[in-house]
Design an enzyme around this catalytic site. Structure first.
Site, PDB file in Angstrom:
ATOM      1  N   TYR A 199       1.138   4.014  15.952  1.00  0.00           N
ATOM      2  CA  TYR A 199       0.066   3.909  15.416  1.00  0.00           C
ATOM      3  C   TYR A 199      -0.924   4.885  15.721  1.00  0.00           C
ATOM      4  O   TYR A 199      -2.109   5.030  15.440  1.00  0.00           O
ATOM      5  CB  TYR A 199      -0.086   2.672  16.893  1.00  0.00           C
ATOM      6  CG  TYR A 199      -1.310   1.785  16.057  1.00  0.00           C
ATOM      7  CD1 TYR A 199      -1.361   1.281  14.704  1.00  0.00           C
ATOM      8  CD2 TYR A 199      -2.473   1.711  16.801  1.00  0.00           C
ATOM      9  CE1 TYR A 199      -2.464  -0.038  14.447  1.00  0.00           C
ATOM     10  CE2 TYR A 199      -3.539   0.639  16.427  1.00  0.00           C
ATOM     11  CZ  TYR A 199      -3.565   0.772  15.091  1.00  0.00           C
ATOM     12  OH  TYR A 199      -4.437  -0.596  14.778  1.00  0.00           O
ATOM     13  N   VAL A 207       0.903  -1.608   0.104  1.00  0.00           N
ATOM     14  CA  VAL A 207       0.439   0.157  -0.044  1.00  0.00           C
ATOM     15  C   VAL A 207       0.816   0.725  -0.368  1.00  0.00           C
ATOM     16  O   VAL A 207       0.146   2.612  -0.099  1.00  0.00           O
ATOM     17  CB  VAL A 207      -1.117   0.068   0.663  1.00  0.00           C
ATOM     18  CG1 VAL A 207      -1.762  -1.048   0.756  1.00  0.00           C
ATOM     19  CG2 VAL A 207      -0.229  -0.105   2.569  1.00  0.00           C
TER      20      VAL A 207
HETATM   21  N1  LIG Z   1      -6.713  -6.979  15.205  1.00  0.00           N
HETATM   22  C1  LIG Z   1      -6.976  -6.134  15.762  1.00  0.00           C
HETATM   23  O1  LIG Z   1      -7.052  -5.560  17.136  1.00  0.00           O
HETATM   24  C2  LIG Z   1      -7.066  -4.320  15.695  1.00  0.00           C
HETATM   25  C3  LIG Z   1      -8.034  -3.632  15.667  1.00  0.00           C
HETATM   26  C4  LIG Z   1      -8.198  -2.029  15.269  1.00  0.00           C
HETATM   27  C5  LIG Z   1      -7.927  -2.041  14.476  1.00  0.00           C
HETATM   28  N2  LIG Z   1      -7.004  -2.449  13.290  1.00  0.00           N
HETATM   29  C6  LIG Z   1      -6.399  -1.811  12.132  1.00  0.00           C
HETATM   30  O2  LIG Z   1      -7.772  -3.291  11.488  1.00  0.00           O
HETATM   31  C7  LIG Z   1      -7.251  -3.779  10.104  1.00  0.00           C
HETATM   32  C8  LIG Z   1      -6.694  -5.502  10.307  1.00  0.00           C
HETATM   33  O3  LIG Z   1      -5.391  -5.664  11.106  1.00  0.00           O
HETATM   34  P1  LIG Z   1      -5.836  -7.223  11.592  1.00  0.00           P
HETATM   35  O4  LIG Z   1      -5.615  -6.859  12.826  1.00  0.00           O
HETATM   36  O5  LIG Z   1      -6.432  -7.785  10.651  1.00  0.00           O
HETATM   37  O6  LIG Z   1      -3.871  -7.572  11.292  1.00  0.00           O
HETATM   38  P2  LIG Z   1      -3.414  -8.228  10.409  1.00  0.00           P
HETATM   39  O7  LIG Z   1      -2.017  -8.302  10.950  1.00  0.00           O
HETATM   40  O8  LIG Z   1      -4.438  -9.393  11.104  1.00  0.00           O
HETATM   41  O9  LIG Z   1      -3.158  -7.881   9.151  1.00  0.00           O
HETATM   42  C9  LIG Z   1      -3.059  -6.855   8.263  1.00  0.00           C
HETATM   43  C10 LIG Z   1      -2.684  -7.774   7.039  1.00  0.00           C
HETATM   44  O10 LIG Z   1      -2.458  -6.536   6.391  1.00  0.00           O
HETATM   45  C11 LIG Z   1      -0.763  -6.471   5.133  1.00  0.00           C
HETATM   46  N3  LIG Z   1      -0.089  -5.460   5.289  1.00  0.00           N
HETATM   47  C12 LIG Z   1       0.962  -4.772   6.138  1.00  0.00           C
HETATM   48  N4  LIG Z   1       1.263  -3.916   5.601  1.00  0.00           N
HETATM   49  C13 LIG Z   1       1.272  -3.941   4.632  1.00  0.00           C
HETATM   50  C14 LIG Z   1       1.199  -3.677   3.509  1.00  0.00           C
HETATM   51  N5  LIG Z   1       1.905  -2.484   3.237  1.00  0.00           N
HETATM   52  N6  LIG Z   1       0.863  -3.339   1.619  1.00  0.00           N
HETATM   53  C15 LIG Z   1       0.058  -4.591   2.207  1.00  0.00           C
HETATM   54  N7  LIG Z   1      -0.379  -4.751   2.948  1.00  0.00           N
HETATM   55  C16 LIG Z   1      -0.107  -4.906   4.284  1.00  0.00           C
HETATM   56  C17 LIG Z   1      -0.723  -8.135   6.432  1.00  0.00           C
HETATM   57  O11 LIG Z   1       0.056  -8.437   5.188  1.00  0.00           O
HETATM   58  C18 LIG Z   1      -2.080  -8.700   7.381  1.00  0.00           C
HETATM   59  O12 LIG Z   1      -2.201  -9.599   6.244  1.00  0.00           O
HETATM   60  C19 LIG Z   1      -5.689  -2.830  10.573  1.00  0.00           C
HETATM   61  O13 LIG Z   1      -5.707  -1.277   9.620  1.00  0.00           O
HETATM   62  C20 LIG Z   1      -5.332  -2.508  12.267  1.00  0.00           C
HETATM   63  O14 LIG Z   1      -4.482  -1.215  11.982  1.00  0.00           O
HETATM   64  C21 LIG Z   1      -6.843  -3.326  14.171  1.00  0.00           C
END
Ligand SMILES: NC(=O)c1ccc[n+]([C@@H]2O[C@H](COP(=O)([O-])OP(=O)(O)OC[C@H]3O[C@@H](n4cnc5c(N)ncnc54)[C@H](O)[C@@H]3O)[C@@H](O)[C@H]2O)c1
Length: 260
Positions: A153, A61
């Site tokens: 973050y 991204v």
């Molecule tokens: N899990 C939580 O508790 C939580 C809470 C609030 C917000 N979020 C947000 O939700 C979203 C999804 O997170 P998740 O929980 O599925 O985490 P995750 O780590 O399981 O998935 C994140 C995905 O993003 C991909 N990624 C990382 N860097 C990248 C890049 N440069 N280009 C493309 N893809 C990339 C990773 O390979 C992974 O598949 C994120 O934006 C995270 O900040 C997560």
């Protein structure tokens, strides 16, 4: 009735975690979905398991050219885009501002905030060709408060919130709605795996016992709000922040014995 029959959806960070749940939810409702990620093997295998209405592309991204290629792939395979879910994100190591590494700060801002900005820029021409559409930017409950030790973050997610509201204002004239989703703690590798070597995973130390909803969120619970926001059911909804955190931001509930 399937709300997304023949709609074209692009999801960043779709190879696992919440992105994979969103992919499955859109497929169930009739959409054609392109997932982009940097985990090529996992992403390609997941898309293959989901059948011909799912397609994987390599998408870092932070790279404009990857975004352009992802949009072209989606258009060639399924037609102009209806929906972008700006989902990819990375966690911060837990460190005080004074001790943190500026390179780590820049990397987290680059992926979590600039990545979403580049995504919006890349999809707007395609959404316009389609006469409009919807964008959901994944922020976090970290976009509503300060959290000690997680400055990059938190700053990235507050930035996503401002970007979403600004994009909603700018893109309304094309019939494009933009909203942000603020999840609490969701059961994915994001919290079940360490954010940095020698750190315990957040999921090992976080306890929801004092909260209104005493558990973690499951990824499909976040999918449901995203599908709502990008469906015709939400035609009047834009520029909004949707907190889905089981009451985490409220703080501890009053224990039953104190309320009696
Ligand atoms: N899990 C939580 O508790 C939580 C809470 C609030 C917000 N979020 C947000 O939700 C979203 C999804 O997170 P998740 O929980 O599925 O985490 P995750 O780590 O399981 O998935 C994140 C995905 O993003 C991909 N990624 C990382 N860097 C990248 C890049 N440069 N280009 C493309 N893809 C990339 C990773 O390979 C992974 O598949 C994120 O934006 C995270 O900040 C997560």
């Amino acid at each position: 009735m399937a709300r997304f029959e023949d709609k074209t959806v692009l999801i960043s960070g779709g190879a696992g975690g919440q992105g994979a749940a969103h992919l499955r939810a859109y497929i169930e409702e009739g959409a054609n979905v392109v997932i982009g990620d940097i985990r090529d093997e996992d992403g390609a295998a997941l898309a293959a398991r989901c059948g011909p209405r799912a397609h994987y592309v390599h998408l870092d991204v932070t790279k404009e050219e990857d975004w352009a290629a992802a949009v072209t792939a989606a258009e060639e395979r399924y037609g102009p885009l209806d929906v972008l879910v700006n989902n990819a994100g990375i966690p911060s190591p837990a460190v005080l501002i004074e001790d943190g590494d500026p390179a780590t700060w820049r990397e987290i801002l680059d992926v979590n905030l600039t990545g979403q900005y580049l995504g919006i820029r890349a999809v707007v021409p395609s959404l316009r060709r389609n006469g409009g559409g919807a964008i959901v930017n994944i922020a976090s409950m970290a976009a509503d408060v300060g959290i000690a030790y997680l400055s990059p973050y938190v700053a990235s997610k507050w930035g996503v919130r401002g970007l979403s509201q600004t994009a909603a204002l700018e893109l309304a004239r094309y019939g494009i709605r933009v909203n942000a989703v603020h999840p609490g703690v969701v059961r994915t590798p994001f919290i079940t795996e360490p954010a940095a070597p020698n750190e315990p995973p957040v999921g090992d130390t976080f306890s929801p016992d004092a909260l209104a909803v005493k558990r973690l969120a499951e990824p499909d619970e976040i999918s449901r709000i995203i599908l709502y926001l990008t469906s015709a059911d939400a035609d009047f909804v834009t520029g909004a922040d949707f907190v889905i955190d089981g009451g985490l931001l409220l703080g501890p509930v009053v224990p039953a014995e104190k309320a009696a």
